[in-house]
Scaffold this active site. Structure first.
Site, PDB file in Angstrom:
ATOM      1  N   ASN A   1      -6.166  -7.521  -2.954  1.00 44.52           N
ATOM      2  CA  ASN A   1      -5.810  -8.022  -1.627  1.00 44.52           C
ATOM      3  C   ASN A   1      -4.790  -7.210  -0.844  1.00 44.52           C
ATOM      4  O   ASN A   1      -4.647  -7.419   0.354  1.00 44.52           O
ATOM      5  CB  ASN A   1      -5.276  -9.450  -1.750  1.00 44.52           C
ATOM      6  CG  ASN A   1      -6.288 -10.392  -2.338  1.00 44.52           C
ATOM      7  OD1 ASN A   1      -7.380 -10.552  -1.799  1.00 44.52           O
ATOM      8  ND2 ASN A   1      -5.947 -10.988  -3.464  1.00 44.52           N
ATOM      9  N   TYR A   2      -4.062  -6.343  -1.516  1.00 47.35           N
ATOM     10  CA  TYR A   2      -2.965  -5.680  -0.819  1.00 47.35           C
ATOM     11  C   TYR A   2      -3.034  -4.161  -0.800  1.00 47.35           C
ATOM     12  O   TYR A   2      -2.387  -3.526   0.013  1.00 47.35           O
ATOM     13  CB  TYR A   2      -1.628  -6.097  -1.440  1.00 47.35           C
ATOM     14  CG  TYR A   2      -1.257  -7.510  -1.101  1.00 47.35           C
ATOM     15  CD1 TYR A   2      -0.791  -7.832   0.172  1.00 47.35           C
ATOM     16  CD2 TYR A   2      -1.393  -8.521  -2.027  1.00 47.35           C
ATOM     17  CE1 TYR A   2      -0.460  -9.135   0.499  1.00 47.35           C
ATOM     18  CE2 TYR A   2      -1.066  -9.833  -1.712  1.00 47.35           C
ATOM     19  CZ  TYR A   2      -0.600 -10.129  -0.442  1.00 47.35           C
ATOM     20  OH  TYR A   2      -0.281 -11.419  -0.115  1.00 47.35           O
ATOM     21  N   LEU A   3      -3.755  -3.600  -1.748  1.00 50.52           N
ATOM     22  CA  LEU A   3      -3.737  -2.142  -1.847  1.00 50.52           C
ATOM     23  C   LEU A   3      -4.944  -1.547  -1.161  1.00 50.52           C
ATOM     24  O   LEU A   3      -6.080  -1.839  -1.550  1.00 50.52           O
ATOM     25  CB  LEU A   3      -3.711  -1.740  -3.321  1.00 50.52           C
ATOM     26  CG  LEU A   3      -2.495  -2.300  -4.069  1.00 50.52           C
ATOM     27  CD1 LEU A   3      -2.569  -1.962  -5.544  1.00 50.52           C
ATOM     28  CD2 LEU A   3      -1.204  -1.768  -3.458  1.00 50.52           C
TER      29      LEU A   3
ATOM     30  N   SER B   7       0.818  -1.213   0.000  1.00 52.66           N
ATOM     31  CA  SER B   7       0.000   0.000   0.000  1.00 52.66           C
ATOM     32  C   SER B   7       0.851   1.262   0.000  1.00 52.66           C
ATOM     33  O   SER B   7       0.564   2.210  -0.733  1.00 52.66           O
ATOM     34  CB  SER B   7      -0.938  -0.008   1.206  1.00 52.66           C
ATOM     35  OG  SER B   7      -1.993  -0.920   0.991  1.00 52.66           O
TER      36      SER B   7
END
Length: 621
Positions: free
Chosen positions: A578-580, A462
DNA sequence: GTCCCGACTTAGTATACGGCCA
DNA sequence: TGGCCGTATACTAAGTCGGGAC
């Protein structure tokens, strides 16, 4: 009042209404936007914004018509570990039963037709369907399949069918190819009819009621039987995945709800009422002997809040990450070997976004590793390489057997430690022999509440997006240019996290198509330039305009081509999903006037509804 | 500390869908 | 209108992580 009320698109008025000494937010709306953040009282509202209430499309059990203001009990914070107070659903939708082959479609053994028993035939069709897949050429796949197949044969069949090489599935294979062709060739009306049937099933089984809301279920169908397809070099590939029967299924719902009916003539394995878990049904699959679950769709409130929470933990890491880094750097010199290993592993996890790397049972799954399970054979040390000092060359298979290959210049102390860890070890020995994920995570937990190895991946992904967006976006660009910048920022994250994909089968062709378009446009631009030169006074402006438009179009195509080429083997979806932290992207959209639909498609907007409601253009991760 | 398991997230690929062009 | 192509969705495997038994 004391709190802030965030207004969403389509919201025209907010009233605070006092009722029995309690205040409620009443929201009037226009149009279709039924997602809101409004703060219903009795609740603390922080200036950064609590998740607040997301009003939803009204569903069963909800008396509100155009938007849904939930009953008070839902507002109350649930006891620790309690996930819901009401859960009602229809149970899973079972895979269709096996339809026997028509008589004219035959299996041949040793060149002669052989009529198979129903069960044997069904398994044969699983293999036949996969005939032109690479899997069926692998010895492990063939052996596993043949073993499991023979187990299901009648004793007569077992006596005859002893050699897979003598089995001829081609006619069965052709039957299924033809069948799928026929399906594609169906008329519009027939297709429409099929779609309606599927919609009906979705409508009936695809939703549940959770705490008064109708929520979409993620996977409401049981997995059909077939041959197990593991990824990479999987020792169990080709094994038979059994059919799931109601007798295998555990139902979870609330006690006072309408308990789902098992299919006629069957019963459930168990019905339980466990509100500390989020699944609606579960069964044990027979390949790895692990549980599978039916759970909610990412658009649900339950999943959304969890997702939001995940990013909040990652944001808390931001506040302490400098301290943690300082500490692990100090630990590189620790007297305790255990601490040194922990510190080097954590450095890899932080710097390279490696996964934690749990131990795996040998022989049960493909041989893949993460950070803590790295072996000596997975790295090579180069005191000097390509003009850089202290280079570590990583080469190993990670999750899904995706190769991680990277050459990284590391701090001298890390390099020395690695030399130390590798001393007197065989290639197949653990690099971090005094470390595992539970030791590492226990340590991380002591540094920050909620911290575990994977939080570093979320945090670094992120923060990288946010920084890259800042560095790459040019406010002068048009939307296409800004989107290229966005994709590049996204790509930086995907590369960090090693999210790969196989080059799409159609890549070369579609690249050619695009190139052809570019060439054609170039030609048009040239022609327009000529025209402009020749133009009479009163026509000059018009020609200029045309040229400009064509040039812009050419520009856009070139941008597209660059983007496509750079994206060839990189999967952007996984990090995006899923990650940002979606609030970073939404803030960016708002700040630079890019419509959110250009970044997130419909499903993604549903998943990130919480963030769309919440983030304004000043959001900082 | 180790092993095992349950619950949940993260992952890549296969396939369906739908819009566009000949 | 049918086929092609890119995108969205479906599917399910493969991870992470924490907790409990021993």
């Amino acid at each position: 009042g004391k709190g802030r009320v965030h207004l969403s698109l389509g919201c025209i008025a907010v009233f605070l209404v006092s009722k029995n000494g309690e205040t409620e937010a009443v929201v009037e709306i226009t149009g279709f936007y039924l997602h809101f953040v409004a703060m219903v009282t009795g609740h603390r509202v922080s200036s950064q914004g609590d998740l607040g209430r997301r009003f939803q499309t009204p569903g069963l059990g909800c008396s509100h018509r155009s938007l849904c203001i939930c009953p008070r009990w839902e507002e109350e914070k649930k006891e620790d570990g309690v996930k819901w107070t009401q859960l009602e659903h229809r149970g899973p939708y079972f895979a269709p039963l096996y339809e026997p082959l028509p008589d004219d479609v035959q299996f041949y053994y040793n060149g002669k037709p052989l009529k198979l028993s129903l069960a044997t035939e069904e398994i044969a069709t699983f293999y036949a369907k996969m005939l032109d897949h690479e899997y069926t050429t692998k010895e492990i796949f063939q052996n596993n399949f043949f073993n499991d197949w023979r187990k299901e044969m009648t004793s007569d069949e077992q006596k005859i069918i002893k050699d897979l090489d003598k089995c001829d599935f081609r006619e069965i294979h052709k039957y299924f190819v033809d069948k799928s062709e026929a399906r594609k060739a169906l008329s519009k009306e027939e297709k429409q009819k099929l779609k309606e049937e599927a919609d009906k099933i979705q409508e009936e089984y695809g939703y549940c009621i959770l705490d008064g809301h109708r929520e979409k279920i993620g996977n409401f169908k049981t997995e059909p039987p077939g041959l197990f397809r593991g990824r990479g070099d999987h020792p169990k590939m080709g094994m038979l995945k059994r059919r799931i029967m109601p007798e295998d299924v555990v139902i979870n719902c609330s006690k006072d709800s309408k308990i789902p009916e098992p299919p006629e003539g069957h019963k459930w394995k168990e019905v339980r009422f466990d509100n500390t878990v989020t699944w609606l049904a579960s069964w044990t699959e027979n390949i790895q002997n692990t549980l599978k679950y039916i759970m909610l769709n990412p658009s649900s409130k339950l999943k959304g809040e969890k997702d939001w929470q995940k990013y909040e933990v990652a944001r808390r890491l931001k506040d302490v990450v400098h301290k943690i880094r300082a500490q692990y750097q100090a630990d590189w010199k620790s007297k305790e070997m255990k601490k040194r290993q922990r510190a080097v592993a954590l450095y890899f996890i932080d710097k390279l976004a490696l996964r934690a790397g749990n131990e795996k049972e040998e022989g049960e799954t493909a041989d893949t590793v993460g950070c803590c399970s790295l072996r000596v054979e997975h790295i090579r040390l180069h005191p000097e390489l390509d003009g850089q000092e202290h280079v570590v060359e990583f080469d190993f298979l990670g999750k899904d057997s995706i190769r991680y290959y990277n050459k990284v210049s590391v701090e001298k102390m890390v390099f020395k430690n690695l030399q130390l860890f590798m001393k007197n070890k065989d290639p197949s020995d653990d690099l971090f022999d005094r470390l595992n994920t539970s030791i590492l995570n226990r340590h991380l937990q002591s540094l920050m509440d909620g911290l575990s190895a994977k939080v570093f991946r979320t945090y670094n992904a992120s923060i990288t997006l946010q920084e890259q967006l800042k560095a790459l976006t040019n406010s002068e660009d048009n939307v296409a240019g800004k989107l290229l910048s966005y994709n590049r920022a996204n790509r930086a994250v995907a590369i960090l996290c090693n999210h790969q994909r196989s080059t799409p089968k159609t890549f070369e062709k579609s690249m050619q198509n695009l190139q052809a378009k570019i060439d054609a446009k170039k030609q048009q631009v040239e022609e327009a330039q000529e025209e402009l030169k020749k133009a009479e006074d009163d026509n000059v402006e018009k020609k200029k305009k045309l040229l400009k438009r064509l040039e812009e179009q050419l520009d856009k195509l070139n941008v597209q081509a660059t983007d496509k080429e750079e994206n060839k083997q990189i999967a952007l979806g996984t990090s995006k999903l899923n990650y940002l932290d979606p609030r970073i992207s939404i803030a960016w959209c708002k700040k630079f006037g890019v419509p959110i639909e250009k970044i997130y498609n419909k499903t993604q907007r549903e998943k990130f509804a919480w963030a769309i409601d919440m983030a304004d253009e000043d959001f900082e991760f």
